[in-house]
Scaffold this motif. Sequence first.
Motif, mmCIF file in Angstrom:
data_model
loop_
_atom_site.group_PDB
_atom_site.id
_atom_site.type_symbol
_atom_site.label_atom_id
_atom_site.label_comp_id
_atom_site.label_asym_id
_atom_site.label_seq_id
_atom_site.Cartn_x
_atom_site.Cartn_y
_atom_site.Cartn_z
ATOM 1 N N VAL A 35 53.791 -13.129 30.959
ATOM 2 C CA VAL A 35 54.703 -13.437 29.854
ATOM 3 C C VAL A 35 55.065 -12.217 29.005
ATOM 4 O O VAL A 35 56.248 -11.982 28.721
ATOM 5 C CB VAL A 35 54.130 -14.580 28.985
ATOM 6 N N PRO A 36 54.097 -11.405 28.554
ATOM 7 C CA PRO A 36 54.482 -10.247 27.731
ATOM 8 C C PRO A 36 55.448 -9.300 28.436
ATOM 9 O O PRO A 36 56.405 -8.808 27.825
ATOM 10 C CB PRO A 36 53.145 -9.556 27.428
ATOM 11 N N PHE A 37 55.214 -9.043 29.721
ATOM 12 C CA PHE A 37 56.127 -8.156 30.443
ATOM 13 C C PHE A 37 57.506 -8.792 30.601
ATOM 14 O O PHE A 37 58.538 -8.112 30.479
ATOM 15 C CB PHE A 37 55.563 -7.797 31.822
ATOM 16 N N LEU A 38 57.547 -10.091 30.855
ATOM 17 C CA LEU A 38 58.834 -10.766 30.985
ATOM 18 C C LEU A 38 59.600 -10.727 29.664
ATOM 19 O O LEU A 38 60.811 -10.475 29.636
ATOM 20 C CB LEU A 38 58.624 -12.212 31.447
ATOM 21 N N LEU A 39 58.892 -10.955 28.567
ATOM 22 C CA LEU A 39 59.539 -10.908 27.256
ATOM 23 C C LEU A 39 59.961 -9.490 26.894
ATOM 24 O O LEU A 39 60.948 -9.288 26.174
ATOM 25 C CB LEU A 39 58.599 -11.464 26.183
ATOM 26 N N SER A 40 59.213 -8.499 27.395
ATOM 27 C CA SER A 40 59.516 -7.109 27.049
ATOM 28 C C SER A 40 60.869 -6.657 27.574
ATOM 29 O O SER A 40 61.404 -5.631 27.131
ATOM 30 C CB SER A 40 58.418 -6.179 27.588
ATOM 31 N N VAL A 41 61.436 -7.397 28.514
ATOM 32 C CA VAL A 41 62.752 -7.047 29.040
ATOM 33 C C VAL A 41 63.806 -7.123 27.945
ATOM 34 O O VAL A 41 64.739 -6.321 27.901
ATOM 35 C CB VAL A 41 63.129 -7.976 30.213
ATOM 36 N N VAL A 42 63.645 -8.075 27.025
ATOM 37 C CA VAL A 42 64.670 -8.274 25.989
ATOM 38 C C VAL A 42 64.138 -8.073 24.575
ATOM 39 O O VAL A 42 64.915 -8.003 23.628
ATOM 40 C CB VAL A 42 65.293 -9.689 26.100
ATOM 41 N N ALA A 43 62.827 -8.002 24.414
ATOM 42 C CA ALA A 43 62.264 -7.898 23.063
ATOM 43 C C ALA A 43 61.210 -6.801 23.007
ATOM 44 O O ALA A 43 60.237 -6.829 23.770
ATOM 45 C CB ALA A 43 61.637 -9.236 22.635
ATOM 46 N N LEU A 44 61.413 -5.831 22.128
ATOM 47 C CA LEU A 44 60.462 -4.780 21.798
ATOM 48 C C LEU A 44 60.219 -3.785 22.933
ATOM 49 O O LEU A 44 60.443 -2.577 22.779
ATOM 50 C CB LEU A 44 59.129 -5.371 21.326
ATOM 51 N N VAL A 135 42.057 10.418 24.489
ATOM 52 C CA VAL A 135 41.215 9.235 24.272
ATOM 53 C C VAL A 135 42.065 7.988 24.126
ATOM 54 O O VAL A 135 41.794 6.950 24.757
ATOM 55 C CB VAL A 135 40.329 9.438 23.029
ATOM 56 N N ARG A 136 43.096 8.050 23.292
ATOM 57 C CA ARG A 136 43.921 6.871 23.022
ATOM 58 C C ARG A 136 44.733 6.449 24.235
ATOM 59 O O ARG A 136 44.856 5.261 24.526
ATOM 60 C CB ARG A 136 44.848 7.153 21.835
ATOM 61 N N GLY A 137 45.310 7.419 24.949
ATOM 62 C CA GLY A 137 46.097 7.065 26.118
ATOM 63 C C GLY A 137 45.268 6.481 27.241
ATOM 64 O O GLY A 137 45.749 5.662 28.037
ATOM 65 N N ALA A 138 43.990 6.877 27.301
ATOM 66 C CA ALA A 138 43.104 6.360 28.341
ATOM 67 C C ALA A 138 42.754 4.897 28.130
ATOM 68 O O ALA A 138 42.414 4.195 29.090
ATOM 69 C CB ALA A 138 41.821 7.195 28.391
ATOM 70 N N LEU A 139 42.819 4.426 26.888
ATOM 71 C CA LEU A 139 42.426 3.036 26.625
ATOM 72 C C LEU A 139 43.289 2.042 27.417
ATOM 73 O O LEU A 139 42.743 1.185 28.122
ATOM 74 C CB LEU A 139 42.477 2.757 25.123
ATOM 75 N N PRO A 140 44.623 2.125 27.373
ATOM 76 C CA PRO A 140 45.420 1.195 28.188
ATOM 77 C C PRO A 140 45.599 1.625 29.642
ATOM 78 O O PRO A 140 45.925 0.798 30.499
ATOM 79 C CB PRO A 140 46.770 1.184 27.468
ATOM 80 N N MET A 141 45.397 2.914 29.942
ATOM 81 C CA MET A 141 45.681 3.399 31.287
ATOM 82 C C MET A 141 44.452 3.573 32.168
ATOM 83 O O MET A 141 44.550 3.517 33.393
ATOM 84 C CB MET A 141 46.438 4.736 31.201
ATOM 85 N N PHE A 142 43.282 3.803 31.584
ATOM 86 C CA PHE A 142 42.083 4.092 32.367
ATOM 87 C C PHE A 142 41.024 2.994 32.257
ATOM 88 O O PHE A 142 40.398 2.634 33.266
ATOM 89 C CB PHE A 142 41.494 5.436 31.933
ATOM 90 N N VAL A 143 40.834 2.460 31.063
ATOM 91 C CA VAL A 143 39.811 1.416 30.885
ATOM 92 C C VAL A 143 40.067 0.201 31.784
ATOM 93 O O VAL A 143 39.118 -0.333 32.385
ATOM 94 C CB VAL A 143 39.694 1.012 29.398
ATOM 95 N N PRO A 144 41.334 -0.287 31.930
ATOM 96 C CA PRO A 144 41.544 -1.419 32.851
ATOM 97 C C PRO A 144 41.159 -1.109 34.295
ATOM 98 O O PRO A 144 40.729 -2.003 35.026
ATOM 99 C CB PRO A 144 43.063 -1.675 32.731
ATOM 100 N N LEU A 145 41.301 0.160 34.703
ATOM 101 C CA LEU A 145 40.877 0.526 36.056
ATOM 102 C C LEU A 145 39.370 0.397 36.199
ATOM 103 O O LEU A 145 38.874 -0.067 37.232
ATOM 104 C CB LEU A 145 41.314 1.965 36.359
ATOM 105 N N ALA A 230 47.038 -7.612 29.132
ATOM 106 C CA ALA A 230 46.629 -6.668 28.093
ATOM 107 C C ALA A 230 47.649 -5.547 27.916
ATOM 108 O O ALA A 230 48.054 -5.221 26.799
ATOM 109 C CB ALA A 230 45.257 -6.084 28.425
ATOM 110 N N VAL A 231 48.082 -4.950 29.025
ATOM 111 C CA VAL A 231 49.041 -3.852 28.940
ATOM 112 C C VAL A 231 50.379 -4.356 28.413
ATOM 113 O O VAL A 231 51.053 -3.671 27.634
ATOM 114 C CB VAL A 231 49.195 -3.155 30.308
ATOM 115 N N GLY A 232 50.779 -5.563 28.812
ATOM 116 C CA GLY A 232 52.033 -6.123 28.311
ATOM 117 C C GLY A 232 52.012 -6.349 26.817
ATOM 118 O O GLY A 232 52.976 -6.032 26.103
ATOM 119 N N VAL A 233 50.900 -6.895 26.306
ATOM 120 C CA VAL A 233 50.768 -7.114 24.863
ATOM 121 C C VAL A 233 50.741 -5.790 24.119
ATOM 122 O O VAL A 233 51.407 -5.618 23.097
ATOM 123 C CB VAL A 233 49.493 -7.938 24.560
ATOM 124 N N TYR A 234 49.976 -4.834 24.627
ATOM 125 C CA TYR A 234 49.902 -3.515 23.995
ATOM 126 C C TYR A 234 51.276 -2.843 23.983
ATOM 127 O O TYR A 234 51.689 -2.261 22.977
ATOM 128 C CB TYR A 234 48.890 -2.651 24.743
#
Length: 339
Positions: A35-44, A135-145, A230-234
């Motif tokens: 849902v967040p990724f789908l909504l991201s097409v038109v919002a935010l 550190v900050r960029g790794a939170l959404p890009m590395f921690v999920p891995l 998580a990434v979509g919401v972030y």
Amino acid sequence: MSRLHPAVLVGWGSVALLTALVVAGVEPDGLWVYVPFLLSVVALGLPHGAVDHVVLLRLRDARFRMGPLLSVLTPYLLIGIAYLAVWFAAPVAAFVFFIALTWAHWGQGDVHSLLTLTGGGHLVYRWQRIWALFVRGALPMFVPLLAFPEVYLAVADAVAGVIASDTGIPAMLPRSVLLAGALVYGLVVLGYLVVGFRTAGQAHRRAWALDASEVALLAAFFATVHPLLAVGVYFCLWHALRHIVRLTAITTTAPSAPKRGWLASATAFAVHAVPTTLLALAFLWGLYAIVPEPPTTLDEFIGLYLVLIAALTLPHVWVVVRMDGREEVWGDAQGSTSS
């Protein structure tokens, strides 16, 4: 430090609420993770970069006229098209670059918010700010891995698989590699927080505490919530929302910009974002038409959308780097000396 901006509170609230729900056993699944990724097409999400041309004009203090507009749009489009060509030539390498680029860009966005929206007086030196970016960029890009390796690699395969039928991306990484990655990143974060605490002093202790709290909150979020969700919401409620706040400041403070209140500024942002968002969607349709195997499942459509996001992210980062230069984001704090 001034009162926290509502955009910060929205990001905190959405991330904390979703983390609490998952910890409590109420975990969204199925269509909900998209849902967040789908909504991201038109919002935010997609629209947050749709006024880059206006930003470039404001940075030049140029009027919204055809000549200046073409002069800023031409290099912007050439950068995006060149990167899109790399996707067709080497999709796996293009995906790896996309992860690294997003890692840097989302870290870049968080550093700016630490310096403005939430204070950031503990980030005294340039090298500290680069450390914060990592550190900050790794939170959404590395921690999920680390937390969801199979899901992460499956998404990687789906994105690169939009172009290549056989990506060669493994379905799983060795446990020893994941543990080593978690240990190294944990030590990097610990060092970052310790150094930040020492340089903050009493004057900027609250700014450090806000930074540490956000790191802890996001680490818990990305370690527990499904990566796509998580990434979509972030992407929408953390990164894009904070960036839009920054944009409205830039586009209303240039000498040639009309003076507006926040509501008028938000409306102006939406008006400027609509045409270029529609243009981006036209590019998405074009991608659908030219990829070797057009997507037929939701996973494949998300993969195609992420290829578009990747192609738009590189020129968007070029714009943000210029914004950072104007605001001297990457210099030492005034009165400090590098060590």
